[in-house]
Write a protein that holds these residues in place. Structure first.
Motif, PDB file in Angstrom:
ATOM      1  N   VAL A 116       2.291 -14.798  -1.244  1.00 11.17           N
ATOM      2  CA  VAL A 116       3.686 -14.867  -0.832  1.00 11.17           C
ATOM      3  C   VAL A 116       4.485 -15.583  -1.909  1.00 11.17           C
ATOM      4  O   VAL A 116       4.123 -16.672  -2.344  1.00 11.17           O
ATOM      5  CB  VAL A 116       3.833 -15.602   0.509  1.00 11.17           C
ATOM      6  N   GLN A 117       5.574 -14.972  -2.311  1.00 12.76           N
ATOM      7  CA  GLN A 117       6.477 -15.602  -3.262  1.00 12.76           C
ATOM      8  C   GLN A 117       7.847 -15.761  -2.612  1.00 12.76           C
ATOM      9  O   GLN A 117       8.300 -14.876  -1.890  1.00 12.76           O
ATOM     10  CB  GLN A 117       6.594 -14.768  -4.535  1.00 12.76           C
ATOM     11  N   LEU A 118       8.474 -16.902  -2.864  1.00 19.58           N
ATOM     12  CA  LEU A 118       9.768 -17.213  -2.278  1.00 19.58           C
ATOM     13  C   LEU A 118      10.781 -17.437  -3.384  1.00 19.58           C
ATOM     14  O   LEU A 118      10.493 -18.124  -4.364  1.00 19.58           O
ATOM     15  CB  LEU A 118       9.677 -18.463  -1.401  1.00 19.58           C
ATOM     16  N   GLN A 119      11.969 -16.888  -3.203  1.00 22.59           N
ATOM     17  CA  GLN A 119      13.040 -17.026  -4.182  1.00 22.59           C
ATOM     18  C   GLN A 119      14.272 -17.573  -3.478  1.00 22.59           C
ATOM     19  O   GLN A 119      14.901 -16.882  -2.677  1.00 22.59           O
ATOM     20  CB  GLN A 119      13.358 -15.673  -4.819  1.00 22.59           C
ATOM     21  N   ALA A 120      14.614 -18.823  -3.804  1.00 20.20           N
ATOM     22  CA  ALA A 120      15.774 -19.467  -3.201  1.00 20.20           C
ATOM     23  C   ALA A 120      17.005 -19.246  -4.072  1.00 20.20           C
ATOM     24  O   ALA A 120      16.912 -19.249  -5.301  1.00 20.20           O
ATOM     25  CB  ALA A 120      15.521 -20.954  -3.024  1.00 20.20           C
ATOM     26  N   SER A 121      18.150 -19.094  -3.427  1.00 27.01           N
ATOM     27  CA  SER A 121      19.404 -18.923  -4.153  1.00 27.01           C
ATOM     28  C   SER A 121      20.569 -19.355  -3.275  1.00 27.01           C
ATOM     29  O   SER A 121      20.394 -19.611  -2.081  1.00 27.01           O
ATOM     30  CB  SER A 121      19.578 -17.460  -4.578  1.00 27.01           C
ATOM     31  N   GLY A 122      21.756 -19.413  -3.886  1.00 23.75           N
ATOM     32  CA  GLY A 122      22.963 -19.707  -3.124  1.00 23.75           C
ATOM     33  C   GLY A 122      23.522 -21.097  -3.301  1.00 23.75           C
ATOM     34  O   GLY A 122      24.579 -21.414  -2.758  1.00 23.75           O
ATOM     35  N   GLY A 123      22.835 -21.944  -4.042  1.00 22.34           N
ATOM     36  CA  GLY A 123      23.352 -23.288  -4.249  1.00 22.34           C
ATOM     37  C   GLY A 123      24.578 -23.275  -5.144  1.00 22.34           C
ATOM     38  O   GLY A 123      24.959 -22.259  -5.713  1.00 22.34           O
ATOM     39  N   GLY A 124      25.221 -24.424  -5.243  1.00 19.75           N
ATOM     40  CA  GLY A 124      26.401 -24.539  -6.083  1.00 19.75           C
ATOM     41  C   GLY A 124      27.123 -25.843  -5.861  1.00 19.75           C
ATOM     42  O   GLY A 124      26.601 -26.752  -5.217  1.00 19.75           O
ATOM     43  N   LEU A 125      28.326 -25.908  -6.404  1.00 18.19           N
ATOM     44  CA  LEU A 125      29.184 -27.085  -6.285  1.00 18.19           C
ATOM     45  C   LEU A 125      30.285 -26.783  -5.276  1.00 18.19           C
ATOM     46  O   LEU A 125      30.966 -25.754  -5.383  1.00 18.19           O
ATOM     47  CB  LEU A 125      29.788 -27.435  -7.631  1.00 18.19           C
ATOM     48  N   VAL A 126      30.456 -27.666  -4.310  1.00 17.57           N
ATOM     49  CA  VAL A 126      31.461 -27.464  -3.273  1.00 17.57           C
ATOM     50  C   VAL A 126      32.081 -28.801  -2.907  1.00 17.57           C
ATOM     51  O   VAL A 126      31.428 -29.853  -3.042  1.00 17.57           O
ATOM     52  CB  VAL A 126      30.830 -26.779  -2.032  1.00 17.57           C
ATOM     53  N   GLN A 127      33.319 -28.775  -2.473  1.00 12.39           N
ATOM     54  CA  GLN A 127      33.966 -30.017  -2.034  1.00 12.39           C
ATOM     55  C   GLN A 127      33.509 -30.387  -0.631  1.00 12.39           C
ATOM     56  O   GLN A 127      33.093 -29.520   0.152  1.00 12.39           O
ATOM     57  CB  GLN A 127      35.474 -29.845  -2.063  1.00 12.39           C
ATOM     58  N   ALA A 128      33.601 -31.654  -0.324  1.00 13.91           N
ATOM     59  CA  ALA A 128      33.259 -32.124   1.019  1.00 13.91           C
ATOM     60  C   ALA A 128      34.070 -31.355   2.056  1.00 13.91           C
ATOM     61  O   ALA A 128      35.266 -31.113   1.869  1.00 13.91           O
ATOM     62  CB  ALA A 128      33.529 -33.619   1.134  1.00 13.91           C
ATOM     63  N   GLY A 129      33.406 -30.956   3.120  1.00  8.79           N
ATOM     64  CA  GLY A 129      34.036 -30.156   4.156  1.00  8.79           C
ATOM     65  C   GLY A 129      33.864 -28.662   3.956  1.00  8.79           C
ATOM     66  O   GLY A 129      34.172 -27.871   4.857  1.00  8.79           O
ATOM     67  N   GLY A 130      33.392 -28.278   2.809  1.00 11.45           N
ATOM     68  CA  GLY A 130      33.205 -26.869   2.487  1.00 11.45           C
ATOM     69  C   GLY A 130      31.894 -26.314   3.029  1.00 11.45           C
ATOM     70  O   GLY A 130      31.148 -27.007   3.733  1.00 11.45           O
ATOM     71  N   SER A 131      31.630 -25.056   2.672  1.00  8.78           N
ATOM     72  CA  SER A 131      30.447 -24.352   3.173  1.00  8.78           C
ATOM     73  C   SER A 131      29.698 -23.664   2.044  1.00  8.78           C
ATOM     74  O   SER A 131      30.282 -23.281   1.023  1.00  8.78           O
ATOM     75  CB  SER A 131      30.863 -23.300   4.201  1.00  8.78           C
ATOM     76  N   LEU A 132      28.407 -23.499   2.260  1.00 11.55           N
ATOM     77  CA  LEU A 132      27.544 -22.705   1.385  1.00 11.55           C
ATOM     78  C   LEU A 132      26.514 -22.010   2.256  1.00 11.55           C
ATOM     79  O   LEU A 132      26.167 -22.517   3.332  1.00 11.55           O
ATOM     80  CB  LEU A 132      26.815 -23.580   0.354  1.00 11.55           C
ATOM     81  N   ARG A 133      26.014 -20.880   1.761  1.00 10.45           N
ATOM     82  CA  ARG A 133      24.907 -20.224   2.443  1.00 10.45           C
ATOM     83  C   ARG A 133      23.760 -20.058   1.455  1.00 10.45           C
ATOM     84  O   ARG A 133      23.903 -19.399   0.428  1.00 10.45           O
ATOM     85  CB  ARG A 133      25.304 -18.860   3.004  1.00 10.45           C
ATOM     86  N   LEU A 134      22.646 -20.667   1.789  1.00 18.92           N
ATOM     87  CA  LEU A 134      21.446 -20.534   0.980  1.00 18.92           C
ATOM     88  C   LEU A 134      20.618 -19.364   1.492  1.00 18.92           C
ATOM     89  O   LEU A 134      20.565 -19.111   2.695  1.00 18.92           O
ATOM     90  CB  LEU A 134      20.613 -21.807   1.023  1.00 18.92           C
ATOM     91  N   SER A 135      19.958 -18.682   0.557  1.00 18.38           N
ATOM     92  CA  SER A 135      19.077 -17.579   0.906  1.00 18.38           C
ATOM     93  C   SER A 135      17.680 -17.860   0.378  1.00 18.38           C
ATOM     94  O   SER A 135      17.522 -18.492  -0.667  1.00 18.38           O
ATOM     95  CB  SER A 135      19.580 -16.264   0.288  1.00 18.38           C
TER      96      SER A 135
END
Length: 119
Positions: free
Chosen positions: A1-20
């Motif tokens: 099994v191999q896993l590939q994480a993505s979706g990180g970044g820089l965001v201001q407080a109160g903001g949103s991100l979605r990791l995959s």
């Protein structure tokens, strides 16, 4: 099994991100952990094979949501109302059997994705 994480970044407080976390191969339970500089890797949340049972660490309850897309064999972590203390490298992990809060029980790990929340 191999896993590939993505979706990180820089965001201001109160903001949103979605990791995959895209998986190749069969996975049963999956989870997210995070590691801030100078700290140990800690549990964030986990989801079972059915996608109906989830668990979260107290500090993210009500803000983070786990989900799975079986057609894409991908797990998602929707992160809302982000705080500077959420800043860390986020790792996805997978294991057979039921979900666990224990890092040592996960057999497979992704490479990590950086999340930075500015104040």
């Amino acid at each position: 099994v191999q896993l590939q994480a993505s979706g990180g970044g820089l965001v201001q407080a109160g903001g949103s991100l979605r990791l995959s976390c895209a998986a190749s191969g069969l996975t049963v339970s999956m989870g997210w952990f995070r590691q801030a500089p100078g700290k140990e890797r800690e549990f964030v949340g986990a989801i079972d094979w059915t996608g109906t049972s989830t668990s979260y660490t107290d500090s993210v309850k009500g803000r983070f949501t786990l989900s799975r897309d079986y057609a894409k064999n991908t797990m998602y972590l929707q992160m809302n109302s982000l705080k500077p203390e959420d800043t860390a490298v986020y790792f996805c992990a997978a294991k057979t059997g039921r979900p666990s809060l224990q890092r040592r029980e996960y057999d497979y790990w992704g490479q990590g994705t950086q999340v930075t929340v500015s104040s």
